[in-house]
Design a protein around this motif. Structure first.
Motif, PDB file in Angstrom:
ATOM      1  N   ASN A 169     -20.909  20.876  17.089  1.00  0.00           N
ATOM      2  CA  ASN A 169     -20.317  22.036  16.419  1.00  0.00           C
ATOM      3  C   ASN A 169     -19.494  21.692  15.185  1.00  0.00           C
ATOM      4  OD1 ASN A 169     -21.416  24.043  18.077  1.00  0.00           O
ATOM      5  ND2 ASN A 169     -19.913  23.575  19.661  1.00  0.00           N
ATOM      6  N   ASN A 170     -18.796  20.594  15.181  1.00  0.00           N
ATOM      7  CA  ASN A 170     -17.929  20.260  14.048  1.00  0.00           C
ATOM      8  C   ASN A 170     -18.441  19.073  13.256  1.00  0.00           C
ATOM      9  OD1 ASN A 170     -16.043  22.308  14.668  1.00  0.00           O
ATOM     10  ND2 ASN A 170     -15.228  21.032  16.305  1.00  0.00           N
ATOM     11  N   SER A 171     -19.752  18.865  13.275  1.00  0.00           N
ATOM     12  CA  SER A 171     -20.299  17.731  12.537  1.00  0.00           C
ATOM     13  C   SER A 171     -21.475  18.170  11.668  1.00  0.00           C
ATOM     14  CB  SER A 171     -20.734  16.628  13.501  1.00  0.00           C
ATOM     15  OG  SER A 171     -21.791  17.084  14.308  1.00  0.00           O
ATOM     16  N   THR A 172     -21.697  17.416  10.625  1.00  0.00           N
ATOM     17  CA  THR A 172     -22.799  17.678   9.706  1.00  0.00           C
ATOM     18  C   THR A 172     -23.931  16.714  10.031  1.00  0.00           C
ATOM     19  OG1 THR A 172     -21.237  18.310   7.985  1.00  0.00           O
ATOM     20  CG2 THR A 172     -23.458  17.744   7.269  1.00  0.00           C
ATOM     21  N   PRO A 173     -25.155  17.226  10.154  1.00  0.00           N
ATOM     22  CA  PRO A 173     -26.273  16.318  10.414  1.00  0.00           C
ATOM     23  C   PRO A 173     -26.475  15.373   9.231  1.00  0.00           C
ATOM     24  CG  PRO A 173     -27.054  18.575  10.095  1.00  0.00           C
ATOM     25  CD  PRO A 173     -25.574  18.618  10.063  1.00  0.00           C
ATOM     26  N   ASP A 174     -26.975  14.184   9.526  1.00  0.00           N
ATOM     27  CA  ASP A 174     -27.262  13.228   8.459  1.00  0.00           C
ATOM     28  C   ASP A 174     -28.497  13.628   7.667  1.00  0.00           C
ATOM     29  OD1 ASP A 174     -25.156  11.284   9.056  1.00  0.00           O
ATOM     30  OD2 ASP A 174     -26.270  10.991  10.925  1.00  0.00           O
ATOM     31  N   PHE A 175     -29.490  14.155   8.382  1.00  0.00           N
ATOM     32  CA  PHE A 175     -30.743  14.540   7.743  1.00  0.00           C
ATOM     33  C   PHE A 175     -31.259  15.846   8.323  1.00  0.00           C
ATOM     34  CE2 PHE A 175     -30.687   9.895   7.519  1.00  0.00           C
ATOM     35  CZ  PHE A 175     -30.957   9.681   6.173  1.00  0.00           C
ATOM     36  N   ASP A 176     -32.038  16.562   7.504  1.00  0.00           N
ATOM     37  CA  ASP A 176     -32.843  17.684   7.961  1.00  0.00           C
ATOM     38  C   ASP A 176     -34.295  17.243   7.846  1.00  0.00           C
ATOM     39  OD1 ASP A 176     -30.631  19.291   8.371  1.00  0.00           O
ATOM     40  OD2 ASP A 176     -30.772  20.269   6.428  1.00  0.00           O
TER      41      ASP A 176
ATOM     42  N   GLY B 211     -51.596  25.931   7.629  1.00  0.00           N
ATOM     43  CA  GLY B 211     -50.616  27.010   7.519  1.00  0.00           C
ATOM     44  C   GLY B 211     -49.840  27.356   8.769  1.00  0.00           C
ATOM     45  N   PHE B 212     -49.871  26.503   9.788  1.00  0.00           N
ATOM     46  CA  PHE B 212     -49.072  26.760  10.982  1.00  0.00           C
ATOM     47  C   PHE B 212     -47.590  26.662  10.615  1.00  0.00           C
ATOM     48  CE2 PHE B 212     -53.082  25.470  12.911  1.00  0.00           C
ATOM     49  CZ  PHE B 212     -53.222  26.436  13.895  1.00  0.00           C
ATOM     50  N   PRO B 213     -46.728  27.419  11.300  1.00  0.00           N
ATOM     51  CA  PRO B 213     -45.296  27.343  10.988  1.00  0.00           C
ATOM     52  C   PRO B 213     -44.738  25.952  11.284  1.00  0.00           C
ATOM     53  CG  PRO B 213     -45.688  28.767  12.897  1.00  0.00           C
ATOM     54  CD  PRO B 213     -47.026  28.342  12.376  1.00  0.00           C
ATOM     55  N   GLY B 214     -43.827  25.507  10.442  1.00  0.00           N
ATOM     56  CA  GLY B 214     -43.247  24.177  10.590  1.00  0.00           C
ATOM     57  C   GLY B 214     -42.115  24.139  11.597  1.00  0.00           C
ATOM     58  N   HIS B 215     -41.678  22.946  11.908  1.00  0.00           N
ATOM     59  CA  HIS B 215     -40.543  22.731  12.803  1.00  0.00           C
ATOM     60  C   HIS B 215     -39.395  22.114  12.010  1.00  0.00           C
ATOM     61  CE1 HIS B 215     -43.065  23.108  16.520  1.00  0.00           C
ATOM     62  NE2 HIS B 215     -41.923  23.578  16.948  1.00  0.00           N
ATOM     63  N   PRO B 216     -38.328  22.869  11.760  1.00  0.00           N
ATOM     64  CA  PRO B 216     -37.143  22.295  11.111  1.00  0.00           C
ATOM     65  C   PRO B 216     -36.207  21.704  12.167  1.00  0.00           C
ATOM     66  CG  PRO B 216     -36.965  24.683  11.194  1.00  0.00           C
ATOM     67  CD  PRO B 216     -38.282  24.317  11.839  1.00  0.00           C
ATOM     68  N   ILE B 217     -35.781  20.471  11.934  1.00  0.00           N
ATOM     69  CA  ILE B 217     -34.995  19.724  12.922  1.00  0.00           C
ATOM     70  C   ILE B 217     -33.821  19.038  12.225  1.00  0.00           C
ATOM     71  CG2 ILE B 217     -35.060  17.786  14.562  1.00  0.00           C
ATOM     72  CD1 ILE B 217     -38.103  18.383  14.872  1.00  0.00           C
ATOM     73  N   HIS B 218     -32.634  19.107  12.840  1.00  0.00           N
ATOM     74  CA  HIS B 218     -31.482  18.331  12.376  1.00  0.00           C
ATOM     75  C   HIS B 218     -31.534  16.951  13.027  1.00  0.00           C
ATOM     76  CE1 HIS B 218     -29.414  21.548  10.361  1.00  0.00           C
ATOM     77  NE2 HIS B 218     -29.103  22.213  11.457  1.00  0.00           N
ATOM     78  N   LEU B 219     -31.039  15.940  12.299  1.00  0.00           N
ATOM     79  CA  LEU B 219     -30.951  14.582  12.828  1.00  0.00           C
ATOM     80  C   LEU B 219     -29.573  14.003  12.542  1.00  0.00           C
ATOM     81  CD1 LEU B 219     -31.985  11.780  13.857  1.00  0.00           C
ATOM     82  CD2 LEU B 219     -32.874  11.406  11.538  1.00  0.00           C
ATOM     83  N   TRP B 220     -28.909  13.552  13.589  1.00  0.00           N
ATOM     84  CA  TRP B 220     -27.691  12.759  13.471  1.00  0.00           C
ATOM     85  C   TRP B 220     -28.127  11.328  13.758  1.00  0.00           C
ATOM     86  CZ3 TRP B 220     -27.801  17.676  15.179  1.00  0.00           C
ATOM     87  CH2 TRP B 220     -26.871  18.573  14.648  1.00  0.00           C
ATOM     88  N   LEU B 221     -28.198  10.501  12.720  1.00  0.00           N
ATOM     89  CA  LEU B 221     -28.693   9.138  12.842  1.00  0.00           C
ATOM     90  C   LEU B 221     -27.576   8.215  13.302  1.00  0.00           C
ATOM     91  CD1 LEU B 221     -31.201   7.370  12.413  1.00  0.00           C
ATOM     92  CD2 LEU B 221     -30.402   6.992  10.061  1.00  0.00           C
ATOM     93  N   ALA B 222     -27.802   7.536  14.409  1.00  0.00           N
ATOM     94  CA  ALA B 222     -26.790   6.649  14.994  1.00  0.00           C
ATOM     95  C   ALA B 222     -26.940   5.233  14.448  1.00  0.00           C
ATOM     96  CB  ALA B 222     -26.939   6.641  16.517  1.00  0.00           C
ATOM     97  N   GLU B 223     -26.036   4.379  14.888  1.00  0.00           N
ATOM     98  CA  GLU B 223     -26.142   2.954  14.577  1.00  0.00           C
ATOM     99  C   GLU B 223     -27.300   2.371  15.382  1.00  0.00           C
ATOM    100  OE1 GLU B 223     -24.356   1.516  12.184  1.00  0.00           O
ATOM    101  OE2 GLU B 223     -23.431   3.467  11.873  1.00  0.00           O
ATOM    102  N   ASP B 224     -27.740   1.158  15.026  1.00  0.00           N
ATOM    103  CA  ASP B 224     -28.939   0.550  15.615  1.00  0.00           C
ATOM    104  C   ASP B 224     -28.961   0.505  17.140  1.00  0.00           C
ATOM    105  OD1 ASP B 224     -30.312   0.203  13.311  1.00  0.00           O
ATOM    106  OD2 ASP B 224     -29.754  -1.889  13.035  1.00  0.00           O
ATOM    107  N   GLU B 225     -27.863   0.241  17.765  1.00  0.00           N
ATOM    108  CA  GLU B 225     -27.859   0.054  19.217  1.00  0.00           C
ATOM    109  C   GLU B 225     -27.514   1.336  19.988  1.00  0.00           C
ATOM    110  OE1 GLU B 225     -28.940  -2.796  20.603  1.00  0.00           O
ATOM    111  OE2 GLU B 225     -29.307  -3.448  18.549  1.00  0.00           O
ATOM    112  N   GLU B 226     -27.528   2.476  19.309  1.00  0.00           N
ATOM    113  CA  GLU B 226     -27.150   3.734  19.944  1.00  0.00           C
ATOM    114  C   GLU B 226     -28.263   4.760  19.798  1.00  0.00           C
ATOM    115  OE1 GLU B 226     -23.514   5.039  18.166  1.00  0.00           O
ATOM    116  OE2 GLU B 226     -22.543   3.107  18.452  1.00  0.00           O
ATOM    117  N   PRO B 227     -28.327   5.723  20.701  1.00  0.00           N
ATOM    118  CA  PRO B 227     -29.314   6.792  20.548  1.00  0.00           C
ATOM    119  C   PRO B 227     -28.891   7.777  19.468  1.00  0.00           C
ATOM    120  CG  PRO B 227     -28.054   7.091  22.573  1.00  0.00           C
ATOM    121  CD  PRO B 227     -27.608   5.800  21.972  1.00  0.00           C
TER     122      PRO B 227
END
Length: 141
Positions: free
Chosen positions: A79-86, A94-110
């Motif tokens: 809720n209080n964070s900005t995603p790193d990527f969209d 022409g099928f509808p796309g899937h928009p997804i937010h991504l919060w990219l972690a450090e290498d050893e984290e999910p």
């Protein structure tokens, strides 16, 4: 006959428990992905349309598709964070796309993924291995 009923009940319980343990994963259409566009994250609930990376090669698309499809539902407070990527997964024909937010972690984290249009803000976690793949795909292009 009792043995068959007991065996059937055991089998049904085994399937139910097994499905709950495996967790719910993200879903994409079973259609050909034409391109995956990536932009800098803006705010939760809105997609940034200023693409910084377009993945069009089969290997990159398959790698990112696997990361998305294997992410498992897990509650994360975003809720209080900005995603790193969209990420916008765009399909052929022409099928509808899937928009997804991504919060990219450090290498050893999910890392964390979330469908942008999801009002309930359900989040999904990747594996740490998937985070490494994401970093390779997004940070080297």
């Amino acid at each position: 006959m009792k043995t068959m009923y007991c065996l059937l009940i055991f089998l049904v319980l085994f399937v139910i428990v097994g499905c709950q343990i495996s967790g719910e994963t993200m879903v994409l259409l079973d259609e050909k992905i034409e391109v995956i566009n990536v932009s800098a994250g803006n705010e939760v609930g809105n997609i940034n349309t200023n693409t910084i990376i377009s993945l069009t090669d089969k290997e990159s698309i398959e790698a990112l598709e696997t990361v998305i499809r294997t992410a498992v539902k897990q509650k994360v407070d975003v809720n209080n964070s900005t995603p790193d990527f969209d990420i916008l997964v765009e399909y052929a024909e022409g099928f509808p796309g899937h928009p997804i937010h991504l919060w990219l972690a450090e290498d050893e984290e999910p890392s964390t993924l979330m469908y942008i249009v999801d009002e309930e803000r359900v989040t999904y976690k990747t594996t740490s291995k998937s985070t490494i793949q994401l970093r390779e795909l997004l940070m080297t292009k």
